[in-house]
Enzyme design. Sequence first.
Site, PDB file in Angstrom:
ATOM      1  N   ASP A 123      51.249  -4.548   3.710  1.00  0.00           N
ATOM      2  CA  ASP A 123      51.533  -5.969   3.507  1.00  0.00           C
ATOM      3  C   ASP A 123      50.269  -6.824   3.469  1.00  0.00           C
ATOM      4  O   ASP A 123      50.061  -7.603   2.542  1.00  0.00           O
ATOM      5  CB  ASP A 123      52.467  -6.499   4.612  1.00  0.00           C
ATOM      6  CG  ASP A 123      53.682  -5.629   4.759  1.00  0.00           C
ATOM      7  OD1 ASP A 123      53.970  -4.855   3.829  1.00  0.00           O
ATOM      8  OD2 ASP A 123      54.357  -5.707   5.805  1.00  0.00           O
ATOM      9  N   SER A 124      49.416  -6.661   4.496  1.00  0.00           N
ATOM     10  CA  SER A 124      48.221  -7.510   4.505  1.00  0.00           C
ATOM     11  C   SER A 124      47.290  -7.123   3.357  1.00  0.00           C
ATOM     12  O   SER A 124      46.605  -7.971   2.787  1.00  0.00           O
ATOM     13  CB  SER A 124      47.513  -7.452   5.857  1.00  0.00           C
ATOM     14  OG  SER A 124      46.956  -6.185   6.097  1.00  0.00           O
TER      15      SER A 124
ATOM     16  N   SER B 118      44.701  -5.477   8.074  1.00  0.00           N
ATOM     17  CA  SER B 118      44.937  -4.385   9.011  1.00  0.00           C
ATOM     18  C   SER B 118      44.796  -3.039   8.312  1.00  0.00           C
ATOM     19  O   SER B 118      44.728  -1.999   8.958  1.00  0.00           O
ATOM     20  CB  SER B 118      46.347  -4.504   9.584  1.00  0.00           C
ATOM     21  OG  SER B 118      47.292  -4.222   8.568  1.00  0.00           O
ATOM     22  N   GLY B 119      44.789  -3.072   6.982  1.00  0.00           N
ATOM     23  CA  GLY B 119      44.778  -1.806   6.255  1.00  0.00           C
ATOM     24  C   GLY B 119      46.183  -1.353   5.902  1.00  0.00           C
ATOM     25  O   GLY B 119      46.383  -0.404   5.165  1.00  0.00           O
TER      26      GLY B 119
ATOM     27  N   CYS C  76      84.217  -9.895   1.134  1.00  0.00           N
ATOM     28  CA  CYS C  76      84.835  -9.681   2.447  1.00  0.00           C
ATOM     29  C   CYS C  76      85.071 -11.020   3.166  1.00  0.00           C
ATOM     30  O   CYS C  76      85.898 -11.806   2.715  1.00  0.00           O
ATOM     31  CB  CYS C  76      83.984  -8.721   3.255  1.00  0.00           C
ATOM     32  SG  CYS C  76      84.894  -8.033   4.633  1.00  0.00           S
ATOM     33  N   TYR C  77      84.344 -11.346   4.212  1.00  0.00           N
ATOM     34  CA  TYR C  77      84.539 -12.648   4.872  1.00  0.00           C
ATOM     35  C   TYR C  77      84.376 -13.775   3.855  1.00  0.00           C
ATOM     36  O   TYR C  77      85.101 -14.772   3.889  1.00  0.00           O
ATOM     37  CB  TYR C  77      83.532 -12.820   6.020  1.00  0.00           C
ATOM     38  CG  TYR C  77      83.606 -14.201   6.670  1.00  0.00           C
ATOM     39  CD1 TYR C  77      84.561 -14.474   7.644  1.00  0.00           C
ATOM     40  CD2 TYR C  77      82.732 -15.221   6.283  1.00  0.00           C
ATOM     41  CE1 TYR C  77      84.649 -15.738   8.215  1.00  0.00           C
ATOM     42  CE2 TYR C  77      82.814 -16.487   6.855  1.00  0.00           C
ATOM     43  CZ  TYR C  77      83.770 -16.740   7.822  1.00  0.00           C
ATOM     44  OH  TYR C  77      83.861 -17.985   8.388  1.00  0.00           O
TER      45      TYR C  77
ATOM     46  N   GLY D 252      80.787 -11.075   6.878  1.00  0.00           N
ATOM     47  CA  GLY D 252      80.401 -11.548   8.203  1.00  0.00           C
ATOM     48  C   GLY D 252      81.411 -11.061   9.217  1.00  0.00           C
ATOM     49  O   GLY D 252      82.533 -10.684   8.844  1.00  0.00           O
TER      50      GLY D 252
ATOM     51  N   LYS E 125      59.920  -5.097   1.004  1.00  0.00           N
ATOM     52  CA  LYS E 125      58.838  -4.102   1.071  1.00  0.00           C
ATOM     53  C   LYS E 125      58.638  -3.332  -0.240  1.00  0.00           C
ATOM     54  O   LYS E 125      57.515  -3.144  -0.691  1.00  0.00           O
ATOM     55  CB  LYS E 125      59.164  -3.117   2.200  1.00  0.00           C
ATOM     56  CG  LYS E 125      58.041  -2.201   2.567  1.00  0.00           C
ATOM     57  CD  LYS E 125      57.238  -2.827   3.658  1.00  0.00           C
ATOM     58  CE  LYS E 125      56.158  -1.957   4.193  1.00  0.00           C
ATOM     59  NZ  LYS E 125      55.496  -2.604   5.337  1.00  0.00           N
TER      60      LYS E 125
END
Length: 516
Positions: free
Chosen positions: A232-233, A228-229, A85-86, A58, A372
């Site tokens: 994801d959808s 939508s094609g 790190c942080y 961070g 994704k």
Amino acid sequence: MSDIHSERILILDFGSQYTQLIARRVREAKVYCEIFPFNAGLDKVKAFRPKGLILSGGPSSVYDSGAPLIDKAHIELGIPVLGICYGMQLLTHIEGGMVAKSTKREYGRAELSIHENEGLFAGVGEGGKAVVWMSHGDRIEKMPDGFSAIAHTDNSPTAAMADEKRKFFGVQFHPEVAHTPQGVQILRNFVYGICGCKPTWNMASFVEFSVGEIRKAVGSRQAVCGLSGGVDSSVAAVLVHKAIGKQLTCIFVNNGVLRKDEAEKVQETFKDMGLNLKYVDASAKFLDRLKGVEDPEKKRKIIGNTFIEVFEQEAHHVGGAEFLVQGTLYPDVIESVSFKGPSAIIKSHHNVGGLPEKMKLKLVEPLRELFKDEVRAIGREMKMHGDIIDRQPFPGPGLAIRILGEVTGPRLRILREADAIVIEEIKKAGLYRDIWQSFAVLLPIKTVGVMGDERTYENVVAIRAVTSQDGMTADWARIPYELLGVMSNRIINEVKGVNRVVFDISSKPPSTIEWE
Ligand code: XMP
């Protein structure tokens, strides 16, 4: 409950740009993990039942006023902890060590000297040396009791530390980034060796688990999905269809700013897969409302609102639908819980923003835990066609934000033809999957040209092609000159109304991927 979720790691986020990368590395090791903001309550953390805890990096210093802090109870859960790190500095601070505030950053490659090739560093580093990526200001001045240094660099005597008894570890460098070549091994050592997780997270078990969950949630009721094609959808729809079959109705709205032949292709594909698909051609309505509009944000709003209106109307015809399926992905979910709030909105990115609140539907978001690449893997697992799974992203406002200025019928015609050539040639060259997005943009200017003996005064098309991991940053794709030449020739020869083609060589930032 299937065991895909029983072996899991929790990552607490302290605002590092790399937190999502940690999650991806853990998931790549087939171990389920989630990111919680650092201020998630202790109850929530415990309820997650993690087998190990990772504290992210961070930008803060533990001494800053308003620095993101947690208390001892958060790390004393009886499970292994890795501070990065942080996260390492915080671990030191909480456990009674000392962190030195420094004004100088150590940034970039460093050579790590590993004291013992075991535990966190099992199988890491040749001759005890490994290249790591550093990006920190503060350093560990004094380790807490019980800790000892397990690696150092020239600049950091405590580049990594461990309390072997409690299985607490800290690394000053970033194992999650590609610049730490053996970082994946270090994270796997933590997850497998130290936390004792088994690699149980895979796509087949996810599909099975998810289908069961969707059935439980929806029962015998009806659901609708705005298709939508895009990847994801489409994957969300197919997954829900697998669970509830004809109780799902997909609504595909033609908004008039789709690519060439897209409406036909999407219909064919989903009907072939047996989905209950309702096609609504609302292009006239969208184009009418876009008349005379030049401002990109206005175009987005008009398209977004009109979509909601059309979708709502159609959904009403689906008798008594109570659920709305959305392809929300994990990065959207994490951003919305981030303690810093969503990053500054540069463009208003929303596919179906506002739908659920307005329609009072319950959400079904079967992909909200996925990245994704995992969504693509799920699609492959469900035997979906490569044409859909490997599709490059396409923005909700479609060609409207690739026609600079007013969207008109003739301009759409030109852009559709030019864009189809770009995509066709990129595919032919075998580059479609390596490139994040490739498309044509129609500029609002005319330039002079000469065709035969005639002077022409016609439109300019820009070719945009970028490589990217997530669309947040992007570089212009180094596509071969020959290919650019072919695209340019074809566009000028085949698309009436274009006499010049240019190639966009800007990266993001400071440019964006889309031109509007
Ligand atoms: P930019 O142009 O901001 O785009 O670099 C990043 C990614 O987001 C997509 N994009 C949109 N997607 N609605 C969407 O659904 C939008 O208004 C929108 N604007 C940009 C863009 O295609 C790229 O993948």
